[in-house]
Design a protein around this motif. Structure first.
Motif, PDB file in Angstrom:
ATOM      1  N   MET A   1       0.830  -1.189   0.000  1.00 50.59           N
ATOM      2  CA  MET A   1       0.000   0.000   0.000  1.00 50.59           C
ATOM      3  C   MET A   1       0.875   1.252   0.000  1.00 50.59           C
ATOM      4  O   MET A   1       2.066   1.184   0.303  1.00 50.59           O
ATOM      5  N   ILE A   2       0.274   2.371  -0.326  1.00 49.84           N
ATOM      6  CA  ILE A   2       0.973   3.651  -0.247  1.00 49.84           C
ATOM      7  C   ILE A   2       1.083   4.061   1.217  1.00 49.84           C
ATOM      8  O   ILE A   2       0.131   3.925   1.989  1.00 49.84           O
ATOM      9  N   ALA A   3       2.256   4.555   1.599  1.00 47.39           N
ATOM     10  CA  ALA A   3       2.481   5.061   2.953  1.00 47.39           C
ATOM     11  C   ALA A   3       2.904   6.521   2.855  1.00 47.39           C
ATOM     12  O   ALA A   3       3.946   6.826   2.258  1.00 47.39           O
ATOM     13  N   LEU A   4       2.097   7.415   3.403  1.00 44.28           N
ATOM     14  CA  LEU A   4       2.380   8.837   3.321  1.00 44.28           C
ATOM     15  C   LEU A   4       3.312   9.264   4.453  1.00 44.28           C
ATOM     16  O   LEU A   4       3.025   9.023   5.624  1.00 44.28           O
ATOM     17  N   VAL A   5       4.419   9.874   4.070  1.00 44.94           N
ATOM     18  CA  VAL A   5       5.406  10.375   5.020  1.00 44.94           C
ATOM     19  C   VAL A   5       5.435  11.897   4.914  1.00 44.94           C
ATOM     20  O   VAL A   5       5.719  12.438   3.844  1.00 44.94           O
ATOM     21  N   SER A   6       5.143  12.586   5.987  1.00 43.97           N
ATOM     22  CA  SER A   6       5.243  14.046   6.005  1.00 43.97           C
ATOM     23  C   SER A   6       6.694  14.438   6.258  1.00 43.97           C
ATOM     24  O   SER A   6       7.328  13.917   7.176  1.00 43.97           O
ATOM     25  N   ALA A   7       7.188  15.354   5.459  1.00 44.38           N
ATOM     26  CA  ALA A   7       8.573  15.827   5.603  1.00 44.38           C
ATOM     27  C   ALA A   7       8.572  17.344   5.455  1.00 44.38           C
ATOM     28  O   ALA A   7       8.918  17.872   4.404  1.00 44.38           O
ATOM     29  N   PRO A   8       8.174  18.067   6.509  1.00 44.61           N
ATOM     30  CA  PRO A   8       7.950  19.511   6.405  1.00 44.61           C
ATOM     31  C   PRO A   8       9.235  20.326   6.497  1.00 44.61           C
ATOM     32  O   PRO A   8       9.361  21.235   7.321  1.00 44.61           O
ATOM     33  N   SER A   9      10.173  20.043   5.628  1.00 43.85           N
ATOM     34  CA  SER A   9      11.454  20.759   5.648  1.00 43.85           C
ATOM     35  C   SER A   9      11.423  21.960   4.710  1.00 43.85           C
ATOM     36  O   SER A   9      10.984  21.851   3.560  1.00 43.85           O
ATOM     37  N   ASN A  10      11.898  23.088   5.210  1.00 40.46           N
ATOM     38  CA  ASN A  10      12.112  24.269   4.363  1.00 40.46           C
ATOM     39  C   ASN A  10      13.589  24.635   4.300  1.00 40.46           C
ATOM     40  O   ASN A  10      13.954  25.731   3.890  1.00 40.46           O
ATOM     41  N   LEU A  11      14.458  23.701   4.673  1.00 39.50           N
ATOM     42  CA  LEU A  11      15.872  23.996   4.887  1.00 39.50           C
ATOM     43  C   LEU A  11      16.626  24.317   3.606  1.00 39.50           C
ATOM     44  O   LEU A  11      17.668  24.973   3.647  1.00 39.50           O
ATOM     45  N   GLY A  12      16.119  23.874   2.453  1.00 36.65           N
ATOM     46  CA  GLY A  12      16.844  24.067   1.202  1.00 36.65           C
ATOM     47  C   GLY A  12      16.502  25.339   0.458  1.00 36.65           C
ATOM     48  O   GLY A  12      17.050  25.580  -0.617  1.00 36.65           O
ATOM     49  N   LEU A  13      15.623  26.159   1.018  1.00 40.15           N
ATOM     50  CA  LEU A  13      15.183  27.377   0.342  1.00 40.15           C
ATOM     51  C   LEU A  13      15.785  28.626   0.978  1.00 40.15           C
ATOM     52  O   LEU A  13      16.060  28.655   2.178  1.00 40.15           O
ATOM     53  N   ARG A  14      15.927  29.662   0.180  1.00 42.28           N
ATOM     54  CA  ARG A  14      16.354  30.945   0.705  1.00 42.28           C
ATOM     55  C   ARG A  14      15.180  31.600   1.441  1.00 42.28           C
ATOM     56  O   ARG A  14      14.015  31.292   1.144  1.00 42.28           O
ATOM     57  N   PRO A  15      15.445  32.531   2.343  1.00 42.36           N
ATOM     58  CA  PRO A  15      14.336  33.235   3.003  1.00 42.36           C
ATOM     59  C   PRO A  15      13.578  34.090   1.992  1.00 42.36           C
ATOM     60  O   PRO A  15      14.199  34.747   1.148  1.00 42.36           O
TER      61      PRO A  15
END
Length: 299
Positions: A1-15
């Motif tokens: 089955m599909i398993a949804l993983v939340s990965a709320p990272s904003n670390l790779g973006l500029r401000p």
């Protein structure tokens, strides 16, 4: 089955502005609120939890990325979660977050064999130290890092780089004016511009990508989606909206062709801060439920 993983990272973006942080870290919960997890649960998917990032620091300096140690730490933990999901016989669908998540997916797959990459993105994300002195934000450099063209600290974590061989990559969705397009054309196995998808329709190009990546010498392929592949008239709630993108039907068709044979997928760069009434979150839920509902089912 599909398993949804939340990965709320904003670390790779500029401000987006001084003293502010990118809003894409809010995307998993915004999409949950718009019905994404419920829609996938109806399709038999499960919630595989969240992989939290460290606190955004915005600390770039010459020769290193902003949030570099935090990105590496998060990549290792995301790789561990993806590995756990796959070991349980499920198909990971990572809901991000920004495109730096590709490094975590690459780490997980590199330890498991040789995998291809379908890189669906409105930009080539191919800035690297060999073509730019402005390297700092991994979300605009993730494809370069994934094939080993970046600083070793990010492109060779734990000695596992490159995470994907350049010949095993298909990129689709960049604009004709992308500054790294000529280099990407020379480097990766297949490149398809957004203008070609608009001109020809998505299904045939999806089949071209699938045929390139669904080869006997590969153990499968990962599906990366940056939603800025969509034209900003359709999806303005992204970090770097550029004209000339594809429409919602194109994207749903492209995903529907690629998803059944993929070993997993990630969705990146939706920014709820730019979607105050939630209309674009609801649109994205419809696209993803339509396009990714059969993720991994044909493997």
């Amino acid at each position: 089955m599909i398993a949804l993983v939340s990965a709320p990272s904003n670390l790779g973006l500029r401000p987006p502005l001084p003293t502010t942080v990118p809003g894409c870290a809010k995307a998993p919960e915004a999409l949950r609120g718009a019905g994404l997890f419920a829609r996938f649960a109806e399709l038999g998917a499960r919630d595989a939890g969240v992989v939290l990032p460290g606190r955004y620091a915005d600390d770039p300096s010459p020769g290193r990325l902003r949030n570099q140690e935090l990105i590496i730490e998060h990549a290792r933990r995301l790789a561990g979660r993806i590995t756990e999901v796959r070991a349980a016989g499920d198909v990971p669908l990572v809901i991000g977050g920004d495109c730096s998540l590709l490094v975590g997916a690459g780490l997980a797959l590199r330890t498991a064999g040789r995998f291809g990459l379908a890189h669906l993105d409105g930009h080539t994300d191919f800035r690297h130290p060999g073509n730019s002195s402005a390297c700092a934000s991994l979300a605009g450099e993730d494809l370069a890092a994934a094939i080993g063209r970046h600083w070793p600290a990010i492109a060779d974590i734990d000695g596992l780089g490159p995470y994907f061989r350049a010949a095993d990559v298909a990129h689709a969705g960049c604009r004709d004016e992308d500054e790294a397009l000529a280099e990407v054309d020379r480097t990766v196995g297949l490149t398809i511009r957004a203008s070609e998808i608009v001109r020809d329709g998505a299904a045939d190009h999806g089949r071209r990508i699938r045929e390139h990546l669904d080869r006997a010498e590969l153990d499968g392929y990962w599906l990366h989606l940056d939603v800025d592949i969509l034209d900003p008239t359709v999806m303005p709630a992204v970090d770097s909206p550029d004209p000339g993108g594809i429409n919602a039907a194109h994207l749903a068709d492209l995903l529907a062709v690629l998803a059944p044979r993929a070993v997993g997928a990630q969705v990146a760069v939706f920014d709820p801060d730019l979607d105050p009434d939630g209309r674009y979150a609801r649109l994205l839920v419809e696209i993803l439920a339509t396009g990714l509902g059969e993720l991994g089912r044909a493997r």
